[in-house]
Design a protein around this motif. Structure first.
Motif, mmCIF file in Angstrom:
data_model
loop_
_atom_site.group_PDB
_atom_site.id
_atom_site.type_symbol
_atom_site.label_atom_id
_atom_site.label_comp_id
_atom_site.label_asym_id
_atom_site.label_seq_id
_atom_site.Cartn_x
_atom_site.Cartn_y
_atom_site.Cartn_z
ATOM 1 N N ARG A 1 1.013 -1.137 -0.061
ATOM 2 C CA ARG A 1 0.080 -0.072 -0.126
ATOM 3 C C ARG A 1 0.699 1.438 0.103
ATOM 4 N N THR A 2 2.324 1.220 0.186
ATOM 5 C CA THR A 2 2.972 2.313 0.250
ATOM 6 C C THR A 2 3.320 2.774 -1.127
ATOM 7 N N PRO A 3 3.878 4.033 -1.371
ATOM 8 C CA PRO A 3 4.190 4.278 -2.778
ATOM 9 C C PRO A 3 5.464 3.313 -3.215
ATOM 10 N N ARG A 4 5.744 3.179 -4.593
ATOM 11 C CA ARG A 4 6.503 2.275 -4.843
ATOM 12 C C ARG A 4 8.202 2.937 -4.695
ATOM 13 N N PRO A 5 9.016 2.192 -4.058
ATOM 14 C CA PRO A 5 10.175 2.485 -3.277
ATOM 15 C C PRO A 5 11.256 2.527 -4.369
ATOM 16 N N ASP A 6 12.187 3.367 -4.176
ATOM 17 C CA ASP A 6 13.487 3.187 -4.847
ATOM 18 C C ASP A 6 14.263 2.348 -3.789
ATOM 19 N N VAL A 7 14.329 2.269 -2.665
ATOM 20 C CA VAL A 7 15.118 1.544 -1.867
ATOM 21 C C VAL A 7 14.381 1.214 -0.615
ATOM 22 N N VAL A 8 14.454 -0.353 -0.316
ATOM 23 C CA VAL A 8 14.031 -0.803 0.653
ATOM 24 C C VAL A 8 14.910 -1.150 1.707
ATOM 25 N N VAL A 9 14.722 -0.831 2.940
ATOM 26 C CA VAL A 9 15.721 -1.080 3.972
ATOM 27 C C VAL A 9 14.882 -2.102 4.883
ATOM 28 N N ALA A 10 15.454 -2.976 5.575
ATOM 29 C CA ALA A 10 14.877 -4.016 6.479
ATOM 30 C C ALA A 10 15.802 -4.006 7.521
ATOM 31 N N SER A 11 15.338 -4.313 8.862
ATOM 32 C CA SER A 11 16.276 -4.613 9.973
ATOM 33 C C SER A 11 16.106 -6.090 10.430
ATOM 34 N N SER A 12 17.153 -6.775 10.656
ATOM 35 C CA SER A 12 17.002 -8.112 11.310
ATOM 36 C C SER A 12 17.708 -8.133 12.637
ATOM 37 N N PRO A 13 17.076 -8.814 13.540
ATOM 38 C CA PRO A 13 15.962 -9.528 13.660
ATOM 39 C C PRO A 13 14.756 -8.455 13.446
ATOM 40 N N SER A 14 13.382 -9.132 12.975
ATOM 41 C CA SER A 14 13.349 -10.626 12.729
ATOM 42 C C SER A 14 13.598 -10.954 11.168
ATOM 43 N N LEU A 15 13.950 -12.184 11.085
ATOM 44 C CA LEU A 15 14.607 -12.701 9.906
ATOM 45 C C LEU A 15 13.289 -12.781 8.975
ATOM 46 N N PRO A 16 12.267 -13.470 9.157
ATOM 47 C CA PRO A 16 11.269 -13.500 8.333
ATOM 48 C C PRO A 16 10.795 -12.123 7.757
ATOM 49 N N SER A 17 10.622 -11.155 8.447
ATOM 50 C CA SER A 17 10.132 -9.933 7.848
ATOM 51 C C SER A 17 11.166 -9.279 7.051
ATOM 52 N N ALA A 18 12.490 -9.510 7.306
ATOM 53 C CA ALA A 18 13.686 -9.041 6.620
ATOM 54 C C ALA A 18 13.532 -9.736 5.080
ATOM 55 N N ALA A 19 13.262 -11.117 5.064
ATOM 56 C CA ALA A 19 13.166 -11.933 3.701
ATOM 57 C C ALA A 19 12.003 -11.446 3.176
ATOM 58 N N ALA A 20 10.835 -11.062 3.878
ATOM 59 C CA ALA A 20 9.608 -10.609 3.077
ATOM 60 C C ALA A 20 9.935 -9.252 2.505
ATOM 61 N N ALA A 21 10.778 -8.478 3.100
ATOM 62 C CA ALA A 21 11.165 -7.035 2.413
ATOM 63 C C ALA A 21 12.036 -7.306 1.399
ATOM 64 N N ALA A 22 12.747 -8.271 1.308
ATOM 65 C CA ALA A 22 13.717 -8.440 0.225
ATOM 66 C C ALA A 22 12.958 -9.024 -0.860
ATOM 67 N N ALA A 23 12.072 -9.988 -0.642
ATOM 68 C CA ALA A 23 11.120 -10.394 -1.952
ATOM 69 C C ALA A 23 10.301 -9.070 -2.254
ATOM 70 N N MET A 24 10.021 -8.296 -1.561
ATOM 71 C CA MET A 24 9.183 -7.051 -2.006
ATOM 72 C C MET A 24 10.045 -6.031 -2.850
ATOM 73 N N ALA A 25 11.292 -5.834 -2.311
ATOM 74 C CA ALA A 25 12.026 -5.274 -3.203
ATOM 75 C C ALA A 25 12.384 -5.621 -4.658
ATOM 76 N N ALA A 26 12.553 -6.808 -4.543
ATOM 77 C CA ALA A 26 12.718 -7.672 -5.877
ATOM 78 C C ALA A 26 11.538 -7.522 -6.909
ATOM 79 N N ALA A 27 10.114 -7.448 -6.271
ATOM 80 C CA ALA A 27 9.078 -7.451 -6.984
ATOM 81 C C ALA A 27 8.611 -5.905 -7.284
ATOM 82 N N ARG A 28 9.122 -5.119 -6.525
ATOM 83 C CA ARG A 28 8.839 -3.751 -7.089
ATOM 84 C C ARG A 28 10.124 -2.905 -7.694
ATOM 85 N N GLY A 29 11.242 -3.699 -7.911
ATOM 86 C CA GLY A 29 12.225 -3.287 -8.726
ATOM 87 C C GLY A 29 13.024 -2.300 -7.828
ATOM 88 N N ALA A 30 13.162 -2.352 -6.569
ATOM 89 C CA ALA A 30 13.536 -1.375 -5.718
ATOM 90 C C ALA A 30 15.362 -1.998 -5.370
#
Length: 403
Positions: free
Chosen positions: A102-131
């Motif tokens: 629901r957020t604007p298309r990002p140029d950069v996605v930053v994720a902080s681990s832990p938690s590792l599952p949310s970091a992996a989800a953020a990595a997948a989101m970055a790939a899907a949205r070309g960030a």
């Protein structure tokens, strides 16, 4: 101006208990002119409950400090057990992915681990949205959980390893919190050129020139204070043992500020041992920490005797340094003890050794001028090497190098 999505399950402002690293970094990005969307959980790490205003809601959009903040559901009430932790991590990963869409298309996605599952989800989101993707690693999970005996199931470890490897592989840049974390990732095959070390630091803008808190101790008491989580990593049982050995020093008081899984057991043990020289204080907002430290004469950093903690350099150490209070580090020889030695800001004693900790407190109690010199040296060292504003600027530079 770039658009940045910042994903962290735990996001704490100065008006809440806990570390404010993410709050500082996202505000620095916003001040640099970037549009920042924060995706976090409304179940705070310290309280582990759902605030009443969020009851029955799964994703909530708010604006705070110039940031778009998306707060999501995650299962509350988790403890040390693996099942409840995985449920909390997994539900946040799911709802954070929905909020991110629901957020604007990002140029950069930053994720902080832990938690590792949310970091992996953020990595997948970055790939899907070309960030581009920046991964911040604050704990070498699952290594730390394995070392602490919190995870021993082979299947869970295997899944965690795959998530970890995926995050490292997908990251364009990685920010490591400590030297030990950086070195651990290099041992796992991560390119050193990919990693930037950005430690925690001293927050000069929070609680400057505080009035000492009204601690429930005598006015002339020599106060040894701990401020932080009463949880898995800190060996606060050792602090109680030291307090027991300080009964013959009537002025000495031990003040423990904070909350956590172990606190009820610690309170019960102190009562059973009749430790009238120990005082427990509920968690306080980050903004009030400096007032409590202003009442301390010496600050404690007790860890378990585990090689894992040779790489520890906790946020509370910088709170202590900023308050110009000497530190007693009861920790395995490593990153923390080296910093104490280099800064001349205190003493290091063996971990889980109540006698050594008590003797260190006793020595500083009879040498208040020496204690003050150590505290002043620590603050000067921290301002030179660990100014949070300078560290936040380095973080902004890492993100901007990709944006």
């Amino acid at each position: 101006m770039s658009t940045i999505a910042y994903v962290s399950q735990y996001f704490v402002s100065a008006d809440q208990p806990g570390g404010v690293r993410h709050w500082q970094h996202t505000r620095a990005l916003a001040r640099a002119g970037h549009r920042v969307s924060v995706i976090t959980s409304y179940v705070q790490h310290k309280e582990r409950t759902i605030p009443e205003r969020y009851a029955g809601r799964r994703v909530v959009h708010e604006v705070e400090d110039g940031l778009d903040v998306w707060r999501t559901y995650s299962t509350p009430g988790y403890g040390r057990d693996l099942r409840s932790r995985v449920a909390s991590y997994g539900t946040f990963a799911w709802w954070s992915a929905i909020a991110s869409a629901r957020t604007p298309r990002p140029d950069v996605v930053v994720a902080s681990s832990p938690s590792l599952p949310s970091a992996a989800a953020a990595a997948a989101m970055a790939a899907a949205r070309g960030a581009r993707f920046v991964l911040e690693v604050r704990d070498l999970w699952p290594d730390s959980a394995i070392a602490m005996g919190l995870v021993n199931d082979a299947r869970t470890i295997a899944v965690a390893r795959r998530l970890e490897a995926y995050c490292y592989r997908r990251a364009d840049r990685i920010v490591a919190l400590t030297e030990g974390i950086r070195d651990g990732m290099i041992e796992l095959g991560v390119s050193p050129a990919k990693i930037t070390l950005i430690t925690n630091g001293v927050d000069l803008e929070i609680g400057a020139d505080p009035v000492p808190a009204a601690a429930p101790v005598p006015d002339d008491a020599f106060v040894a204070m701990y401020v932080g989580a009463h949880g898995t990593y800190s060996s606060l049982e050792t602090v109680l043992d030291a307090a027991d050995r300080l009964r013959d020093l009537p002025r000495a008081r031990v003040v423990l500020v904070g909350g956590g899984d172990r606190k009820p057991a610690l309170v019960e043990e102190a009562a059973a041992r009749g430790l009238d020289n120990v005082v427990f204080i509920d968690p306080v907002p980050k903004r009030e920490v400096t007032a409590w430290l202003a009442r301390a004469d010496v600050c404690l950093l007790p860890y378990q005797d585990n090689p894992l903690f040779a790489g520890a350099l906790p946020n509370k150490a910088f709170d202590y340094l900023g308050a110009a209070r000497p530190i007693i580090a009861a920790a395995p020889a490593g990153e923390l003890t080296r910093m104490v030695e280099r800064a001349g800001c205190g003493v290091a004693v063996p971990p889980e050794d109540g006698a050594a900790l008590a003797e260190a407190i006793r020595r500083l109690a009879v040498d208040p001028e020496g204690a003050r010199r150590m505290g002043a040296a620590g603050r000067a060292y921290a301002l030179e090497h660990y100014d949070r504003a300078a560290l936040a600027a380095r973080f902004v530079a890492v993100v901007e190098s990709l944006a």
